[in-house]
Design a protein around this motif. Structure first.
Motif, PDB file in Angstrom:
ATOM      1  N   ASP A  94       0.856  -1.179   0.000  1.00 35.98           N
ATOM      2  CA  ASP A  94       0.000   0.000   0.000  1.00 35.98           C
ATOM      3  C   ASP A  94       0.897   1.236   0.000  1.00 35.98           C
ATOM      4  OD1 ASP A  94      -1.704   2.162   0.814  1.00 35.98           O
ATOM      5  OD2 ASP A  94      -3.054   0.746   1.797  1.00 35.98           O
ATOM      6  N   MET A  95       0.684   2.144  -0.939  1.00 36.15           N
ATOM      7  CA  MET A  95       1.544   3.321  -1.023  1.00 36.15           C
ATOM      8  C   MET A  95       1.430   4.231   0.197  1.00 36.15           C
ATOM      9  SD  MET A  95      -0.194   5.950  -3.781  1.00 36.15           S
ATOM     10  CE  MET A  95      -0.302   4.785  -5.131  1.00 36.15           C
ATOM     11  N   ARG A  96       0.416   4.042   1.008  1.00 38.37           N
ATOM     12  CA  ARG A  96       0.270   4.864   2.207  1.00 38.37           C
ATOM     13  C   ARG A  96       1.090   4.348   3.383  1.00 38.37           C
ATOM     14  NH1 ARG A  96      -6.139   4.218   2.115  1.00 38.37           N
ATOM     15  NH2 ARG A  96      -5.321   2.118   1.709  1.00 38.37           N
ATOM     16  N   PHE A 126       2.682  10.845   0.177  1.00 37.75           N
ATOM     17  CA  PHE A 126       3.831  11.758   0.101  1.00 37.75           C
ATOM     18  C   PHE A 126       4.906  11.342   1.112  1.00 37.75           C
ATOM     19  CE2 PHE A 126       0.985  15.587  -1.275  1.00 37.75           C
ATOM     20  CZ  PHE A 126       0.845  15.029  -2.529  1.00 37.75           C
ATOM     21  N   ALA A 127       4.473  11.004   2.324  1.00 38.16           N
ATOM     22  CA  ALA A 127       5.425  10.610   3.366  1.00 38.16           C
ATOM     23  C   ALA A 127       6.161   9.329   2.981  1.00 38.16           C
ATOM     24  CB  ALA A 127       4.701  10.432   4.698  1.00 38.16           C
ATOM     25  N   THR A 128       5.441   8.388   2.353  1.00 37.36           N
ATOM     26  CA  THR A 128       6.084   7.161   1.882  1.00 37.36           C
ATOM     27  C   THR A 128       7.174   7.483   0.870  1.00 37.36           C
ATOM     28  OG1 THR A 128       4.109   5.812   2.248  1.00 37.36           O
ATOM     29  CG2 THR A 128       5.709   4.993   0.647  1.00 37.36           C
ATOM     30  N   ALA A 129       6.849   8.344  -0.078  1.00 34.20           N
ATOM     31  CA  ALA A 129       7.841   8.721  -1.085  1.00 34.20           C
ATOM     32  C   ALA A 129       9.049   9.380  -0.431  1.00 34.20           C
ATOM     33  CB  ALA A 129       7.207   9.657  -2.110  1.00 34.20           C
ATOM     34  N   TYR A 130       8.796  10.280   0.494  1.00 30.97           N
ATOM     35  CA  TYR A 130       9.886  11.031   1.131  1.00 30.97           C
ATOM     36  C   TYR A 130      10.839  10.099   1.874  1.00 30.97           C
ATOM     37  CZ  TYR A 130      12.200  14.846   3.620  1.00 30.97           C
ATOM     38  OH  TYR A 130      13.137  15.729   4.102  1.00 30.97           O
ATOM     39  N   ARG A 131      10.289   9.172   2.671  1.00 25.92           N
ATOM     40  CA  ARG A 131      11.177   8.334   3.479  1.00 25.92           C
ATOM     41  C   ARG A 131      11.941   7.307   2.649  1.00 25.92           C
ATOM     42  NH1 ARG A 131       6.172   6.878   5.705  1.00 25.92           N
ATOM     43  NH2 ARG A 131       5.339   4.893   4.958  1.00 25.92           N
ATOM     44  N   HIS A 132      11.516   7.089   1.399  1.00 29.45           N
ATOM     45  CA  HIS A 132      12.231   6.143   0.546  1.00 29.45           C
ATOM     46  C   HIS A 132      13.185   6.818  -0.429  1.00 29.45           C
ATOM     47  CE1 HIS A 132       8.988   3.434   1.977  1.00 29.45           C
ATOM     48  NE2 HIS A 132       9.977   2.564   1.943  1.00 29.45           N
ATOM     49  N   LEU A 133      13.320   8.128  -0.341  1.00 28.90           N
ATOM     50  CA  LEU A 133      14.257   8.842  -1.203  1.00 28.90           C
ATOM     51  C   LEU A 133      15.604   9.035  -0.517  1.00 28.90           C
ATOM     52  CD1 LEU A 133      12.179  11.740  -2.811  1.00 28.90           C
ATOM     53  CD2 LEU A 133      13.279   9.848  -4.023  1.00 28.90           C
ATOM     54  N   LYS A 134      16.652   8.927  -1.305  1.00 33.17           N
ATOM     55  CA  LYS A 134      17.958   9.352  -0.830  1.00 33.17           C
ATOM     56  C   LYS A 134      17.965  10.876  -0.695  1.00 33.17           C
ATOM     57  CE  LYS A 134      20.332   5.643  -3.364  1.00 33.17           C
ATOM     58  NZ  LYS A 134      21.300   5.334  -4.449  1.00 33.17           N
ATOM     59  N   PRO A 135      18.809  11.434   0.159  1.00 31.95           N
ATOM     60  CA  PRO A 135      18.946  12.898   0.179  1.00 31.95           C
ATOM     61  C   PRO A 135      19.281  13.414  -1.221  1.00 31.95           C
ATOM     62  CG  PRO A 135      20.051  11.929   2.060  1.00 31.95           C
ATOM     63  CD  PRO A 135      19.649  10.779   1.175  1.00 31.95           C
ATOM     64  N   GLY A 136      18.548  14.406  -1.663  1.00 35.96           N
ATOM     65  CA  GLY A 136      18.711  14.914  -3.018  1.00 35.96           C
ATOM     66  C   GLY A 136      17.901  14.164  -4.051  1.00 35.96           C
ATOM     67  N   GLY A 137      17.209  13.104  -3.631  1.00 36.19           N
ATOM     68  CA  GLY A 137      16.401  12.314  -4.556  1.00 36.19           C
ATOM     69  C   GLY A 137      15.128  13.034  -4.961  1.00 36.19           C
ATOM     70  N   LYS A 213      -2.880  24.056  -5.636  1.00 36.68           N
ATOM     71  CA  LYS A 213      -2.239  24.695  -4.483  1.00 36.68           C
ATOM     72  C   LYS A 213      -2.154  23.737  -3.296  1.00 36.68           C
ATOM     73  CE  LYS A 213      -6.478  26.882  -2.692  1.00 36.68           C
ATOM     74  NZ  LYS A 213      -6.559  25.997  -1.513  1.00 36.68           N
ATOM     75  N   ASP A 214      -3.129  22.830  -3.169  1.00 37.37           N
ATOM     76  CA  ASP A 214      -3.089  21.864  -2.076  1.00 37.37           C
ATOM     77  C   ASP A 214      -1.994  20.824  -2.302  1.00 37.37           C
ATOM     78  OD1 ASP A 214      -5.157  23.084  -0.664  1.00 37.37           O
ATOM     79  OD2 ASP A 214      -6.698  21.944  -1.720  1.00 37.37           O
ATOM     80  N   TRP A 215      -1.864  20.356  -3.535  1.00 38.42           N
ATOM     81  CA  TRP A 215      -0.752  19.455  -3.848  1.00 38.42           C
ATOM     82  C   TRP A 215       0.572  20.095  -3.443  1.00 38.42           C
ATOM     83  CZ3 TRP A 215      -0.283  14.572  -6.064  1.00 38.42           C
ATOM     84  CH2 TRP A 215      -1.478  13.972  -6.492  1.00 38.42           C
ATOM     85  N   GLU A 216       0.769  21.320  -3.854  1.00 34.26           N
ATOM     86  CA  GLU A 216       2.049  21.988  -3.607  1.00 34.26           C
ATOM     87  C   GLU A 216       2.254  22.260  -2.116  1.00 34.26           C
ATOM     88  OE1 GLU A 216       2.272  24.237  -7.955  1.00 34.26           O
ATOM     89  OE2 GLU A 216       1.387  25.267  -6.231  1.00 34.26           O
ATOM     90  N   LEU A 217       1.196  22.682  -1.430  1.00 35.27           N
ATOM     91  CA  LEU A 217       1.301  22.967   0.001  1.00 35.27           C
ATOM     92  C   LEU A 217       1.604  21.707   0.794  1.00 35.27           C
ATOM     93  CD1 LEU A 217       0.964  24.815   2.484  1.00 35.27           C
ATOM     94  CD2 LEU A 217      -1.496  24.298   2.397  1.00 35.27           C
ATOM     95  N   TRP A 218       0.856  20.640   0.536  1.00 33.75           N
ATOM     96  CA  TRP A 218       1.029  19.422   1.328  1.00 33.75           C
ATOM     97  C   TRP A 218       2.368  18.755   1.046  1.00 33.75           C
ATOM     98  CZ3 TRP A 218      -4.560  17.609  -0.195  1.00 33.75           C
ATOM     99  CH2 TRP A 218      -5.484  18.435   0.466  1.00 33.75           C
ATOM    100  N   LEU A 219       2.841  18.811  -0.199  1.00 31.45           N
ATOM    101  CA  LEU A 219       4.175  18.290  -0.494  1.00 31.45           C
ATOM    102  C   LEU A 219       5.235  19.064   0.280  1.00 31.45           C
ATOM    103  CD1 LEU A 219       3.924  17.671  -4.342  1.00 31.45           C
ATOM    104  CD2 LEU A 219       4.576  15.953  -2.643  1.00 31.45           C
TER     105      LEU A 219
END
Length: 250
Positions: A94-96, A126-137, A213-219
């Motif tokens: 699950d992506m969440r 968004f949080a899932t994506a963030y925690r799976h990225l390398k710094p600068g990813g 604007k919500d996409w951009e704010l929440w990201l």
């Protein structure tokens, strides 16, 4: 959201029909555009995590030169993707809530991100994506619509013919935006077996529709440095917004 729910037909019972319903070649132009955006932003990237990879048609056009892990809620769709992309890793998730002990140069969430129907769901992805990225990813999110481009009543017909003699025709119809910021997308399928036997079925999927604007704010609130671009396409439709999120370097 998927198992035992209202999407059992498309992503379960007829998942093996996916290459006929939505032919691989239909993704070539779209895949090239996604690859262009990713390569221009991160030319040295070597690994990619896809959230909601479905039958793997987008990944097929991206995987060259990348170590890819493809994730999806549907085991049946993942099996379709394994046949198409045997060199890629596959995981039912699950992506969440996905939480791996691994980081990637790139994270992609294509149209499956539309199944995030609440702010909490979208932020969790968004949080899932963030925690799976390398710094600068870099994470790339591609919703079919934002509030500003959403058009109720849109209808699309699609389908194809397989070398094994099977044929499929399908149609989707977009419902009205509801007060909770979601809409129903109604699908109908007509399937012809190689021996001429016919079957038909229909189901409806609920999708989330959020303002740009919500996409951009929440990201940004999830920690990303955000950039929004519109895709380049020669298809007869409104170009989609690509939301790019960079995880800052430590």
């Amino acid at each position: 959201m998927w198992a035992g729910g209202i999407m059992d037909i498309f992503y379960g019972r007829i998942a093996e029909w996916w290459p006929v319903i939505s032919p691989l070649e239909e993704y070539a132009s779209e895949g090239a555009e996604i690859r262009r955006v990713l390569h221009e932003a991160r030319p040295a990237a070597r690994s990619l995590l896809e959230l909601g990879s479905g039958g793997g048609h987008v990944a097929f056009h991206l995987k060259a030169g990348l170590d890819c892990l493809l994730t999806d809620l549907s085991p049946d769709m993942l099996e379709v993707s394994r046949r198409l992309n045997p060199e890629c890793g596959h995981l039912a998730a699950d992506m969440r809530t996905l939480d791996l002990d691994r980081r990637f140069d790139l994270v992609l969430a294509h149209d499956a991100i539309a199944y995030m129907t609440t702010e909490a769901d979208l932020r969790a992805a968004f949080a899932t994506a963030y925690r799976h990225l390398k710094p600068g990813g870099l994470a790339l999110f591609i919703p079919d619509d934002v509030l500003e481009t959403f058009e109720p009543g849109e209808a699309d017909a699609f389908g194809g013919d397989s070398p094994d003699g099977r044929s499929a025709r399908a149609m989707d119809w977009v419902g009205e935006l509801e007060t909770d910021g979601t809409a129903m997308v109604h699908y109908a399928f007509l399937l012809r077996e190689a021996d001429g036997r016919m079957s038909s079925m229909a189901e409806s999927h609920r999708v989330g529709v959020f303002a740009r604007k919500d996409w951009e704010l929440w990201l940004a609130e999830e920690g990303f440095a955000v950039e929004t671009v519109q895709e380049r396409t020669d298809e007869d439709r409104t170009p989609r917004f690509f939301f790019l999120g960079t995880r800052p370097r430590d």
